[in-house]
Each structure stands twice: as structure tokens, then as C-alpha cells.
Write a protein that holds these residues in place. Structure first.
Motif, short mmCIF file in Angstrom:
data_model
loop_
_atom_site.label_atom_id
_atom_site.label_comp_id
_atom_site.label_asym_id
_atom_site.label_seq_id
_atom_site.Cartn_x
_atom_site.Cartn_y
_atom_site.Cartn_z
N GLY A 77 -16.22 -28.85 29.04
CA GLY A 77 -16.22 -27.75 30.00
C GLY A 77 -15.61 -26.47 29.50
O GLY A 77 -15.80 -25.41 30.11
N THR A 78 -14.88 -26.51 28.38
CA THR A 78 -14.30 -25.30 27.81
C THR A 78 -15.28 -24.52 26.95
O THR A 78 -14.96 -23.41 26.50
N GLU A 79 -16.46 -25.09 26.70
CA GLU A 79 -17.44 -24.43 25.85
C GLU A 79 -18.36 -23.52 26.66
O GLU A 79 -18.67 -23.81 27.82
N ALA A 80 -18.81 -22.46 26.05
CA ALA A 80 -19.67 -21.50 26.73
C ALA A 80 -20.99 -22.14 27.14
O ALA A 80 -21.56 -22.96 26.41
N ASP A 81 -21.47 -21.78 28.32
CA ASP A 81 -22.78 -22.17 28.85
C ASP A 81 -22.89 -23.64 29.28
O ASP A 81 -23.94 -24.07 29.74
N VAL A 82 -21.83 -24.42 29.12
CA VAL A 82 -21.87 -25.81 29.59
C VAL A 82 -21.79 -25.83 31.11
O VAL A 82 -20.97 -25.14 31.71
#
Length: 493
Positions: A328-333
Motif C-alpha cells: 500500500g505504500t507504493e504508487a498507484d496500488v
């Protein structure tokens, strides 16, 4: 924007790791600690003091010690504490959001949404604190004057689940503060970090020592067990599974405790033949995949009229396949992990059982390889006797079943022991009200896939529990009613 490892480390260093008893963060009596893991990686985030029976009783003693004084605190003073807490949660919004993503797994965008939602309980009940009226009147016979007052119920045990770490804490703590009740908060073992950080925020907002005590631990029974048997405890508010709720209700009967139970759910999502299909698909995605489907309000049974089933199913599958699974900390997830491996196995077991019973996998249906506990967003085409329709899925799995007419949809919707949330999409307002009259659910979304709000009463019927949280009803759960009768002054000579 992807969050850096340094940002995560700095935030975790600010989280209290002790037990909050009488305004101080202290070590557990046992000297033991327990780990909290990141479900996206399986790695340990932090270790907390492992509270047990002795610590729980110390927390209750602290709550009981200040109950009388706290109950007499001016409503405006309690309201101002809640308002300051709301402001602090907004100031620390990114901290709270990242903390929830780390310990629970939901994407940052959803975590930010929960900060807004959870914070609103603090603001709402800060406003309700000074508007919690009693009443005055005359008895029908005219011989007595009646004064009806609402008094704090007394020391309360608040048990929160792991899926909404901030909102479940604020939804219980805020009305208790507003009513003048003291508390022992038991956060979920899997996601206690947000509650620890929130409790410190309440202290920073000026909440007096002993009003809110927090005992996190690896054994819920070691904490709740002795408290439920202690005559100083006057209420339990529990959010969790129905089987655990039943046991707590039985325990509560021994001391005739006030109880609020927000238990399981198995929400139907009904798409009628006149529905706006694009809007229905959007609503179904929100109702199903919010929190990766790990919500008691999640749409677990998608009921679609046979005349629009092909169009809905095609668009629903396209939307599901477009979702990006990841940390969840990654972009666009926009789809995070299941909370742990046992929970992921439970979800996969339900899918496997459904397929063996004749369900067709439209999309998904598999665990994602690699670190963490990810599961593919899944759609199953099922018949109305499929075993999965009777289950609270708690994962990103949507069984779809067709119905013939309104009466058929109502029968399918009510074919569950649960009665928390339901959703329906139709352009006919009369139909919406007619169906609402006949389906057994405490919450209904009409052309809306997300309906929870701090100003609205939240709770269910049947095996989904009793009592209401939020709304004007929420504060009443933490009060007892007292009637004072006195001679009518007009009859006194």
C-alpha cells in the motif's frame, strides 16, 4: 509517491510501545513483548509490551478511580478535548495513514480516507457532548414532576478489530468521552500501533490521566476475561466476529453489563433491471474492494437481475482486472494484502469450495506469489445454493448470482443469519423504499456503495449484533437513564 524506508522508520520510532495506565506508558507486568507485522512483507514492524490480566486490572482500577470526577466534568470541557483531538488527528493525518498502511496493509489512499472518517467521530461527538439533553415534564396524573437525566454508564471495556485501526477506536472512545465514561481500550493484536498513537494523541489533547487506558496484548482473553468478572466494569463495546460476540454476551450476563455488539456481516448488493449499470459497477467496486473486502459492510453477495447480468458482469470483470495489487505504500496500488496467511488461506478455501460446488471463476481466484499475503481480486459466477453465499468472506472475492424478480431478490438478500449492511441500485425510489421495508438490515445503501458516516447510526440486526455507534444514538450507548420524580409544585401548599 512511494514512501521511503526512512519515513517508515522515523514514524515507528514515535509510536508508544508500552501500556497506557493512569496517564503513563508503562511496561507489562510479565516483562514480555509481542510483535506486530507488515502483512505486505511478513516482516516485523515493532514489538509492544504484552499486557495480561494483572495489567488489565490495573487499567480498570485507574479508570474506576477517576470515574466520579470525570463524570462531573463540564460538558464543554469534554467537548473541547475532543475538538482538540480532532485537530491533532488532522495535523498528524499522514502519520496515521502511513501507520495503518504499514500494520494493516490498505493502500495509502484508503488509509487517508480512514483518517478523515475516523477523525469525524471526534468532531461529531465534540458537538454532541453539549447537546445530550434529558427532559422535564409532568406525569399524566399531574401529581409529579419528572426529570429524566442521562448519566455516564461507568468504566467501559472497548474491544476493537484489526481492519479499521483508527476509526474503530475513535468510534468508541469519542462517545465515551462525550458521555463522561472512563475506558480500558483493548486494540486488536494484529494492528495495535494506530491505537497506541491515537491514545497519545488523546493525552496531547488534554484528556486527564486514567480516563483512557490502553492494554495491548497477544491474548485477548487474558485481558477481557478478568475485566468481565470485575464488578467495577459497567459496559463492554465489542466489534468483531459473531462467535466471539456470543461468548462475550454470555460473560456479560454474569454482571449484567451494558453491551454494544457490532458483529459479522454478509451484505447483499442488489442490481435491479432498471439500474444505471455503470454506477452500479462503480458502487460494487467500492462496496466489495474497500479495505480489500476485509470489512463487515463488504458486499459479499452480488445479486443481479437476469436481464442486465451480462452487461454488469462484463463491466464488473473489467473493473476488477484493472486493479493493481501491491504494497500500500507504493504508487498507484489500490489493492493491498490480506491481513495474514491464515486469513488468506481462509479466503482461498472459500473460493476452492465454491468452485468444487460448481462456481465459475470469471477472474482471479488465486493467491499471489511472493512476499506478503496478497490475493487476486476475484469474481465467481455462482448459483443461489453455492456455499460461499452463506459466508462472510473478508477478502477481495465477489460471488455473483442472478435473480428473476423483486421477490426473488428479497428472498436471496434475507437468506443469511447476518443483518448489517445491504446495497441496492435502482432508479425507482418507490421500489427502494418497498425493498428496504422487507429486507432485514440495519444499514442500506441506495445507489451508494459507501454509506458509513459519523453522523449516522451504525449497527445491525439478527446475528450482526445490537446497539448503534455514531449518530445521535452513539452517545446513548455510554449512558444510563435516571428518573427523578418530585411533587408537582402546583400541588404543594
Amino acid at each position: 509517491m512511494t514512501v521511503s524506508a526512512q519515513q517508515e522508520k522515523e514514524l515507528l520510532e514515535r509510536v508508544p510501545t508500552g501500556l497506557l495506565i493512569n496517564g503513563e506508558w508503562v511496561d507489562a507486568s510479565s516483562g514480555n513483548t509481542f510483535p506486530v507485522y507488515d502483512p505486505a512483507t511478513g516482516k516485523e514492524l515493532l514489538r509492544l509490551q504484552d499486557g495480561g490480566s494483572e495489567d488489565a486490572l490495573k487499567a480498570l482500577a485507574a479508570a474506576d478511580e477517576v470515574q466520579a470526577e470525570w463524570a462531573l466534568t463540564a460538558p464543554r470541557e469534554r467537548a473541547e478535548i475532543l475538538r482538540r483531538a480532532f485537530d491533532l488527528v488532522q495535523e498528524r493525518a499522514e502519520d496515521f495513514a502511513l501507520l495503518m498502511t504499514l500494520e494493516m496493509g490498505k493502500p495509502l489512499a484508503e488509509s487517508r480516507g480512514e483518517v478523515n472518517y475516523g477523525g469525524e467521530f471526534l468532531r461529531w461527538f465534540s458537538e454532541e457532548t453539549v447537546r445530550h439533553y434529558g427532559r422535564f415534564g409532568t406525569t399524566p396524573e399531574g401529581n409529579l414532576s419528572m426529570i429524566v437525566r442521562h448519566k455516564p454508564v461507568g468504566p467501559s471495556l472497548l474491544v476493537t478489530p484489526w481492519n479499521f485501526p483508527l476509526a474503530m477506536a475513535t468510534r468508541k472512545v469519542a462517545p465515551a468521552v462525550a458521555a463522561g465514561a472512563t475506558m480500558v481500550l483493548k486494540p486488536a493484536q494484529l494492528t495495535p500501533l494506530t491505537s497506541q498513537y491515537f491514545a497519545q494523541t488523546m493525552l496531547d489533547a488534554g484528556l486527564p490521566a486514567g480516563v483512557l487506558n490502553v492494554v495491548s496484548g497477544s491474548s485477548a482473553s487474558k485481558i477481557s476475561g478478568p475485566l468481565m468478572k470485575d464488578s467495577r466494569l459497567r459496559k463492554i463495546s465489542f466489534t468483531g466476529s459473531t462467535p466471539v460476540g456470543r461468548r462475550l454476551l454470555a460473560d456479560a450476563s454474569e454482571n449484567v453489563l451494558r453491551t454494544s455488539m457490532e458483529l459479522g456481516g454478509n451484505a447483499p448488493f442488489i442490481v435491479f433491471d432498471d439500474a444505471d449499470i455503470d454506477a452500479a459497477v462503480e458502487g460494487a467496486m467500492a462496496a466489495k474492494l474497500r479495505n480489500m473486502g476485509e470489512a463487515c459492510t463488504a458486499a459479499n453477495r452480488i445479486l443481479v437481475h437476469e436481464d442486465v447480468a451480462e452487461e454488469f458482469n462484463t463491466k464488473f470483470a473489467e473493473a476488477m482486472r484493472a486493479r493493481k495489487v501491491g504494497r500500500g505504500t507504493e504508487a498507484d496500488v489500490n489493492v493491498g494484502p490480506i491481513i495474514d496467511e491464515n486469513a488468506r488461506e481462509d479466503v482461498h478455501g472459500l473460493v476452492t469450495e465454491a468452485v468444487e460446488a460448481g462456481a465459475e471463476v470469471v477472474t482471479g481466484g488465486k493467491k499471489v506469489d511472493g512476499d506478503g499475503y496478497f490475493y487476486e481480486p476475484t469474481i465467481l459466477s455462482v448459483l443461489e445454493n453455492s456455499p460461499i453465499l452463506a459466508q462472510e468472506i473478508f477478502g477481495p472475492v465477489a460471488p455473483v448470482v442472478q435473480f428473476k424478480d423483486e421477490d426473488h431478490a428479497i428472498r436471496l438478500a434475507n437468506a443469511s443469519e447476518y443483518g448489517l449492511a445491504a446495497y441496492m441500485y435502482t432508479k425507482d425510489h418507490n421500489r427502494a423504499l418497498r425493498v428496504a421495508d422487507q429486507i432485514e438490515f440495519g444499514l442500506i445503501g441506495f445507489n451508494a456503495g459507501v454509506i458509513s458516516n459519523a453522523a449516522a447510526p451504525f449497527g445491525g440486526v439478527k446475528q450482526s449484533g445490537m446497539g448503534r455507534e455514531g449518530g445521535t444514538e452513539g452517545i446513548a450507548e455510554y449512558t444510563s437513564v435516571q428518573y427523578i420524580g418530585m411533587p408537582n409544585p402546583h400541588n404543594v401548599k
